[in-house]
Design an enzyme around this catalytic site. Structure first.
Site, PDB file in Angstrom:
ATOM      1  N   GLU A 100       0.851  -1.205   0.000  1.00 23.35           N
ATOM      2  CA  GLU A 100       0.000   0.000   0.000  1.00 23.35           C
ATOM      3  C   GLU A 100       0.878   1.243   0.000  1.00 23.35           C
ATOM      4  O   GLU A 100       2.019   1.217   0.478  1.00 23.35           O
ATOM      5  CB  GLU A 100      -0.849   0.019   1.282  1.00 23.35           C
ATOM      6  CG  GLU A 100      -2.296  -0.408   1.092  1.00 23.35           C
ATOM      7  CD  GLU A 100      -3.164   0.660   0.430  1.00 23.35           C
ATOM      8  OE1 GLU A 100      -2.643   1.539  -0.282  1.00 23.35           O
ATOM      9  OE2 GLU A 100      -4.386   0.588   0.629  1.00 23.35           O
ATOM     10  N   ASP A 101       0.320   2.335  -0.486  1.00 22.31           N
ATOM     11  CA  ASP A 101       1.048   3.610  -0.452  1.00 22.31           C
ATOM     12  C   ASP A 101       0.957   4.257   0.932  1.00 22.31           C
ATOM     13  O   ASP A 101       1.953   4.706   1.494  1.00 22.31           O
ATOM     14  CB  ASP A 101       0.517   4.569  -1.535  1.00 22.31           C
ATOM     15  CG  ASP A 101      -1.001   4.751  -1.479  1.00 22.31           C
ATOM     16  OD1 ASP A 101      -1.681   4.005  -0.737  1.00 22.31           O
ATOM     17  OD2 ASP A 101      -1.524   5.643  -2.176  1.00 22.31           O
ATOM     18  N   ASP A 104      -4.160   5.607   6.238  1.00 24.18           N
ATOM     19  CA  ASP A 104      -4.663   6.842   6.837  1.00 24.18           C
ATOM     20  C   ASP A 104      -5.665   6.425   7.926  1.00 24.18           C
ATOM     21  O   ASP A 104      -5.290   6.150   9.066  1.00 24.18           O
ATOM     22  CB  ASP A 104      -5.285   7.663   5.706  1.00 24.18           C
ATOM     23  CG  ASP A 104      -5.827   9.007   6.123  1.00 24.18           C
ATOM     24  OD1 ASP A 104      -5.447   9.502   7.181  1.00 24.18           O
ATOM     25  OD2 ASP A 104      -6.650   9.573   5.381  1.00 24.18           O
ATOM     26  N   PHE A 153      -2.010  16.102   4.699  1.00 27.07           N
ATOM     27  CA  PHE A 153      -2.203  15.543   3.361  1.00 27.07           C
ATOM     28  C   PHE A 153      -0.896  15.648   2.567  1.00 27.07           C
ATOM     29  O   PHE A 153      -0.281  16.706   2.501  1.00 27.07           O
ATOM     30  CB  PHE A 153      -3.330  16.273   2.633  1.00 27.07           C
ATOM     31  CG  PHE A 153      -3.843  15.493   1.467  1.00 27.07           C
ATOM     32  CD1 PHE A 153      -4.711  14.424   1.665  1.00 27.07           C
ATOM     33  CD2 PHE A 153      -3.429  15.791   0.173  1.00 27.07           C
ATOM     34  CE1 PHE A 153      -5.170  13.679   0.588  1.00 27.07           C
ATOM     35  CE2 PHE A 153      -3.888  15.043  -0.908  1.00 27.07           C
ATOM     36  CZ  PHE A 153      -4.759  13.986  -0.692  1.00 27.07           C
ATOM     37  N   ARG A 166       1.196  12.454  -8.848  1.00 26.26           N
ATOM     38  CA  ARG A 166       1.660  11.073  -8.637  1.00 26.26           C
ATOM     39  C   ARG A 166       3.080  10.873  -9.161  1.00 26.26           C
ATOM     40  O   ARG A 166       3.799   9.996  -8.699  1.00 26.26           O
ATOM     41  CB  ARG A 166       0.738  10.089  -9.358  1.00 26.26           C
ATOM     42  CG  ARG A 166      -0.665   9.983  -8.772  1.00 26.26           C
ATOM     43  CD  ARG A 166      -1.367   8.765  -9.358  1.00 26.26           C
ATOM     44  NE  ARG A 166      -2.798   8.787  -9.187  1.00 26.26           N
ATOM     45  CZ  ARG A 166      -3.443   8.374  -8.099  1.00 26.26           C
ATOM     46  NH1 ARG A 166      -2.772   7.928  -7.062  1.00 26.26           N
ATOM     47  NH2 ARG A 166      -4.758   8.413  -8.028  1.00 26.26           N
TER      48      ARG A 166
END
Ligand code: IMP
Length: 178
Positions: A100-101, A104, A153, A166
């Site tokens: 996963e990136d 959160d 963020f 990205r």
């Protein structure tokens, strides 16, 4: 994007150093197993981390891709997870590295773990490049974390804001979003 201001947060060098460390840990973790190994990329956000990390895993493995969407282009989680692309092969009895990136709220990782566990793999090891512990609303198992970060963020290295950024080779904070 013309109306956003970025500040560099994690450099390309720091990311690459950490990616290679995690790759070595994963290599050690699976090197004595005879079961097939599958590295799963969670699209879209982890495509860059995934392609770098898998190059540091010195083992035979196959690559699979899962698509999920949870943010729908906004900067706050909708809390809703939707699978947009499924694996192309069964995973029963196989070792899985789920990549996963960012974790959160933890809702996406939780959803993915439940979904994959129901397919009876031998073992699932979870990896995330970034983790925001203060944003967590549900506990989830994360075996390897690249960097723990504040509840801000971030974009770059696969992560987007409204579809952009990205392609940045580093992670940046977005200064002026709501
Ligand atoms: P969670 O379900 O709230 O843990 O969110 C997981 C997904 O939300 C990630 O896979 C990202 O796509 C997205 N996300 C969460 N935080 C950020 C961020 O800071 N920048 C960009 N995307 C994020």
């Amino acid at each position: 994007m013309h109306n956003t201001k970025l500040s560099k947060f994690i450099t390309e060098d720091d990311i690459q150093k950490r990616v290679s460390e995690i790759g070595k840990l994963l290599t050690d973790q699976f090197k004595n197993s005879k079961d097939p190994l599958i590295a799963i990329c969670v699209l879209k956000g982890s495509f860059m981390f995934y392609s770098d990390l898998t190059r540091h895993i010195d083992l035979d493995l196959s690559c699979e891709f899962l698509g999920v969407s949870s943010y729908h282009g906004a900067s706050k989680s909708s809390g809703e997870v939707k699978m947009t692309l499924d694996l192309s092969t069964p995973i029963e009895g196989k070792n899985i590295i789920l990549i996963e990136d960012i974790v959160d709220t933890g809702l996406t990782m939780n959803y993915l773990l439940k979904n994959l566990e129901s397919r009876k793999p031998k073992k699932i090891v979870t990896v995330t490049l970034l983790h925001k512990p203060d944003a967590s609303v549900i506990p989830c198992k994360i075996d390897h974390i690249g960097f723990k970060i504040e509840n801000d963020f971030v974009v770059g290295y696969g992560l987007d804001y409204q579809g952009y950024y990205r392609n940045l080779p580093y992670i940046a904070q977005v200064q002026n979003i709501n």
